[in-house]
Design an enzyme around this catalytic site. Structure first.
Site, PDB file in Angstrom:
ATOM      1  N   PHE A 150       0.786  -1.102  -0.001  1.00 20.72           N
ATOM      2  CA  PHE A 150       0.110   0.169   0.078  1.00 20.72           C
ATOM      3  C   PHE A 150       0.904   1.496  -0.014  1.00 20.72           C
ATOM      4  O   PHE A 150       0.486   2.323   0.192  1.00 20.72           O
ATOM      5  CB  PHE A 150      -0.935   0.208   1.173  1.00 20.72           C
ATOM      6  CG  PHE A 150      -1.967  -1.114   1.189  1.00 20.72           C
ATOM      7  CD1 PHE A 150      -3.283  -1.091   0.247  1.00 20.72           C
ATOM      8  CD2 PHE A 150      -1.767  -2.338   1.788  1.00 20.72           C
ATOM      9  CE1 PHE A 150      -3.838  -2.095   0.480  1.00 20.72           C
ATOM     10  CE2 PHE A 150      -2.603  -3.323   1.942  1.00 20.72           C
ATOM     11  CZ  PHE A 150      -3.943  -3.244   1.035  1.00 20.72           C
ATOM     12  N   CYS A 261      -0.573   3.152 -10.743  1.00 20.92           N
ATOM     13  CA  CYS A 261      -1.385   2.220 -10.195  1.00 20.92           C
ATOM     14  C   CYS A 261      -3.031   2.295 -10.481  1.00 20.92           C
ATOM     15  O   CYS A 261      -3.561   1.448 -10.873  1.00 20.92           O
ATOM     16  CB  CYS A 261      -1.266   2.192  -8.822  1.00 20.92           C
ATOM     17  SG  CYS A 261       0.382   1.374  -8.283  1.00 20.92           S
ATOM     18  N   LYS A 322       2.520  13.032  -9.760  1.00 20.88           N
ATOM     19  CA  LYS A 322       2.259  13.491  -8.564  1.00 20.88           C
ATOM     20  C   LYS A 322       3.697  13.991  -7.820  1.00 20.88           C
ATOM     21  O   LYS A 322       4.725  13.472  -8.662  1.00 20.88           O
ATOM     22  CB  LYS A 322       1.433  12.891  -7.515  1.00 20.88           C
ATOM     23  CG  LYS A 322       2.542  11.590  -7.230  1.00 20.88           C
ATOM     24  CD  LYS A 322       1.717  10.692  -5.873  1.00 20.88           C
ATOM     25  CE  LYS A 322       2.422   9.657  -5.316  1.00 20.88           C
ATOM     26  NZ  LYS A 322       1.942   9.046  -4.374  1.00 20.88           N
TER      27      LYS A 322
HETATM   28  P1  NAD Z   1       8.277  -1.326 -11.812  1.00 23.14           P
HETATM   29  O1  NAD Z   1       8.223  -1.368 -13.144  1.00 23.14           O
HETATM   30  O2  NAD Z   1       8.714  -0.055 -11.188  1.00 23.14           O
HETATM   31  O3  NAD Z   1       9.477  -2.541 -11.317  1.00 23.14           O
HETATM   32  C1  NAD Z   1       9.391  -3.713 -11.625  1.00 23.14           C
HETATM   33  C2  NAD Z   1      10.700  -4.437 -11.796  1.00 23.14           C
HETATM   34  O4  NAD Z   1      10.637  -5.762 -12.192  1.00 23.14           O
HETATM   35  C3  NAD Z   1      11.420  -3.889 -12.908  1.00 23.14           C
HETATM   36  O5  NAD Z   1      12.946  -3.144 -12.259  1.00 23.14           O
HETATM   37  C4  NAD Z   1      11.730  -4.860 -13.727  1.00 23.14           C
HETATM   38  O6  NAD Z   1      12.988  -4.972 -14.438  1.00 23.14           O
HETATM   39  C5  NAD Z   1      11.803  -5.926 -13.055  1.00 23.14           C
HETATM   40  N1  NAD Z   1      11.298  -7.487 -13.784  1.00 23.14           N
HETATM   41  C6  NAD Z   1      10.498  -7.474 -14.637  1.00 23.14           C
HETATM   42  N2  NAD Z   1      10.491  -8.819 -15.035  1.00 23.14           N
HETATM   43  C7  NAD Z   1      11.362  -9.355 -14.224  1.00 23.14           C
HETATM   44  C8  NAD Z   1      11.728 -10.719 -13.959  1.00 23.14           C
HETATM   45  N3  NAD Z   1      11.298 -11.905 -15.002  1.00 23.14           N
HETATM   46  N4  NAD Z   1      12.619 -11.126 -13.116  1.00 23.14           N
HETATM   47  C9  NAD Z   1      13.281 -10.205 -12.351  1.00 23.14           C
HETATM   48  N5  NAD Z   1      12.803  -8.846 -12.411  1.00 23.14           N
HETATM   49  C10 NAD Z   1      11.961  -8.426 -13.293  1.00 23.14           C
HETATM   50  O7  NAD Z   1       6.723  -1.809 -10.808  1.00 23.14           O
HETATM   51  P2  NAD Z   1       6.571  -1.263  -9.443  1.00 23.14           P
HETATM   52  O8  NAD Z   1       5.782   0.017  -9.591  1.00 23.14           O
HETATM   53  O9  NAD Z   1       7.587  -1.430  -8.370  1.00 23.14           O
HETATM   54  O10 NAD Z   1       5.129  -2.118  -9.386  1.00 23.14           O
HETATM   55  C11 NAD Z   1       5.479  -3.584  -9.077  1.00 23.14           C
HETATM   56  C12 NAD Z   1       4.257  -4.363  -8.499  1.00 23.14           C
HETATM   57  O11 NAD Z   1       3.694  -3.476  -7.333  1.00 23.14           O
HETATM   58  C13 NAD Z   1       2.877  -4.032  -9.615  1.00 23.14           C
HETATM   59  O12 NAD Z   1       2.136  -5.126  -9.717  1.00 23.14           O
HETATM   60  C14 NAD Z   1       2.188  -2.752  -8.970  1.00 23.14           C
HETATM   61  O13 NAD Z   1       0.997  -2.647  -9.217  1.00 23.14           O
HETATM   62  C15 NAD Z   1       2.478  -2.818  -7.442  1.00 23.14           C
HETATM   63  N6  NAD Z   1       2.401  -1.767  -6.764  1.00 23.14           N
HETATM   64  C16 NAD Z   1       3.008  -0.633  -7.099  1.00 23.14           C
HETATM   65  C17 NAD Z   1       3.050   0.438  -6.329  1.00 23.14           C
HETATM   66  C18 NAD Z   1       3.481   1.704  -6.735  1.00 23.14           C
HETATM   67  O14 NAD Z   1       3.258   2.950  -6.198  1.00 23.14           O
HETATM   68  N7  NAD Z   1       4.529   1.635  -7.826  1.00 23.14           N
HETATM   69  C19 NAD Z   1       2.412   0.516  -5.059  1.00 23.14           C
HETATM   70  C20 NAD Z   1       1.838  -0.543  -4.537  1.00 23.14           C
HETATM   71  C21 NAD Z   1       1.475  -1.772  -5.611  1.00 23.14           C
END
Ligand code: NAD
Length: 437
Positions: A150, A261, A322
């Protein structure tokens, strides 16, 4: 405890670093070799307040390490967190290819009992699919836990260190005990760790984000009505938010929600409801209102310039979705840029942190300026798209002197309409009476 975090993006890097900070040994894994190289050098690849310092500290103290070698990380870890992207596909559903592919690799690499914890936002039923995929690859025992994240970008470290609550979805007593132990340092002040079944946990994340998106769209609709009836959304907000049942948080009108998100999570929940042949009428409306709201500023600009924007120049303050982040994914600024470029407008932009990310996304179709005043030079109007603190109290005399015309379109309502009028600006906000239309 020995942990791995797979995926070192906005979520994974914060999760890994904060768990290391609380004394665990954490291996962060990513497929992006360049990113891993930078992280090994102690360079933080994203802008997130406080993260870089914790990262370098824990790297130095050898509790935190970075690798592209998933197999070794799985072998060395008791608990494996998935923080992988789950982007929106064309039909609105979440793309699970990364999560499912990594699940298979984990299954192959396991050498004993493991807890696989999913932090990615995934549709109901994903943990069951992950369990099946792993079970097909290994004879070792394991548990799959849903543990939605979250945190808010821009305040991610603080949110993770002091969460309002931690949601843990599993019925395995062994996994529950491990999760309670792991999170104990973060819930010491009584904020709850809520244990539930895995499906409820998966749905909780979507319900929470969709509710927040609903608040945004609701306030934007009321703001648009304010402009038509001659009311001020800021006063309405205060009047309604002080009712305890409503609450003051997340009631600001603006130019629509964006980011990585809300848009994709609303779309994914709508897709889930379709799969189960149920219509979520409210979320259909939330999405439609948001789409319209992203164009509100552009429509005001067009009206002000009598629909003739050719050869006009606009100064754009703020690109990230933001403040306090460099993330431009689905940012409202993208819609504004796209629409204005189509009208023949030249855009001079400034953002304190997000210009590199924007350049990667759209290239040099806009001019990136060294500071916010530089962006104003020769512009016919200023548009504020992100409420960075440094935009809140500019030197208005300088702003006026640099602009060709003293016109401000304030997409975040950071300026006072009366003050703007007294300083000789034509001011357009969101939902601020008849003058703002
Ligand atoms: P992101 O795109 O910033 O990071 C994902 C990372 O995973 C990247 O560095 C990518 O290179 C890596 N990756 C992709 N495929 C891979 C693999 N096969 N093996 C290893 N690494 C791999 O994404 P994020 O914003 O961190 O979001 C991740 C998840 O968390 C999503 O499901 C998102 O909805 C959720 N989430 C995001 C937020 C936010 O504020 N960004 C908040 C809560 C939940």
């Amino acid at each position: 405890m020995k942990l791995s975090v797979i995926g070192t993006g906005y979520v994974g890097l914060v999760v890994g670093t904060c768990f290391a900070e609380s004394g665990n040994d954490v291996i962060c894994v990513d497929i992006d070799e360049r990113k891993i190289k930078r992280l090994k050098r102690g360079e933080c690849p994203i802008y997130e307040p406080g993260l870089g310092d914790y990262l370098r500290k824990n790297l130095g103290e050898k509790r935190l390490s970075f690798t592209t070698d998933l197999e070794t990380a799985v072998k060395k870890s008791d608990v494996i967190f998935l923080a992988l992207p789950t982007p929106q596909t064309e039909d609105g559903s979440a793309d699970l290819q990364h999560v499912l592919a990594v699940a298979k690799k984990i299954g192959k690499a396991m050498t004993g009992y493991r807890v696989i914890v999913n932090k990615s936002t995934v549709p109901v039923g994903t943990a069951d699919r992950v369990r099946e995929i792993i079970a097909a690859e290994t004879k070792h025992p394991f548990d799959v836990v849903s543990n939605p994240e979250f945190l808010k970008e821009g305040a991610a470290v603080l949110d993770f260190m002091k969460p309002d609550r931690v949601v843990v979805g599993t019925r395995s007593q062994k996994a529950i005990a491990i999760m309670q132990d792991l999170y104990a340092p973060f819930v010491r002040t009584g904020n709850p760790l809520i244990v539930m079944d895995v499906r409820s946990s998966e749905l909780t994340k979507y319900a929470a984000n969709s509710f927040l998106a609903t608040k945004v769209s609701f306030m934007n609709e009321i703001a648009n009505l304010c402009e038509r009836v001659g009311a001020d959304i800021d006063l309405v907000r205060k009047g309604m938010g002080t009712d305890e049942r409503v609450g003051m948080q997340f009631l600001f009108a603006g130019i629509g929600y964006g980011g990585s998100c809300f848009p994709k999570d609303v779309a994914s929940l709508l897709n889930t409801s379709k799969t189960y042949e149920y219509t979520l009428h409210i979320l259909d409306a939330v999405e439609a209102v948001n789409k319209r709201q992203k164009m509100v500023i552009v429509n005001k600009i067009k009206r002000h310039f009598d629909n003739d924007l050719k050869r006009k120049t606009v100064a754009l303050w703020g690109l990230s979705f933001k403040p306090n982040t460099d993330d431009v994914r689905d940012a409202p600024s993208l819609t504004i840029i796209d629409a204005l470029l189509k009208e023949g407008v030249t855009i001079r932009a400034f953002d304190p942190e997000a210009m590199e990310e924007m350049k990667k996304k759209i290239g040099n179709v806009i001019k990136y300026c060294d500071n916010n005043y530089e962006a104003l030079k020769g512009a016919n109007a200023l548009v504020v798209a992100t409420e960075w603190n440094e935009f809140r109290r500019p030197d208005f005399d300088r702003v006026k002197a640099l602009l060709k015309e003293p016109v401000i379109f304030d997409g975040r309502n950071i300026y006072d309409p009366a003050v703007m009028a007294s300083r000789g600006f034509t001011y357009y906000g969101i939902g601020r009476g008849l003058t703002g239309r």
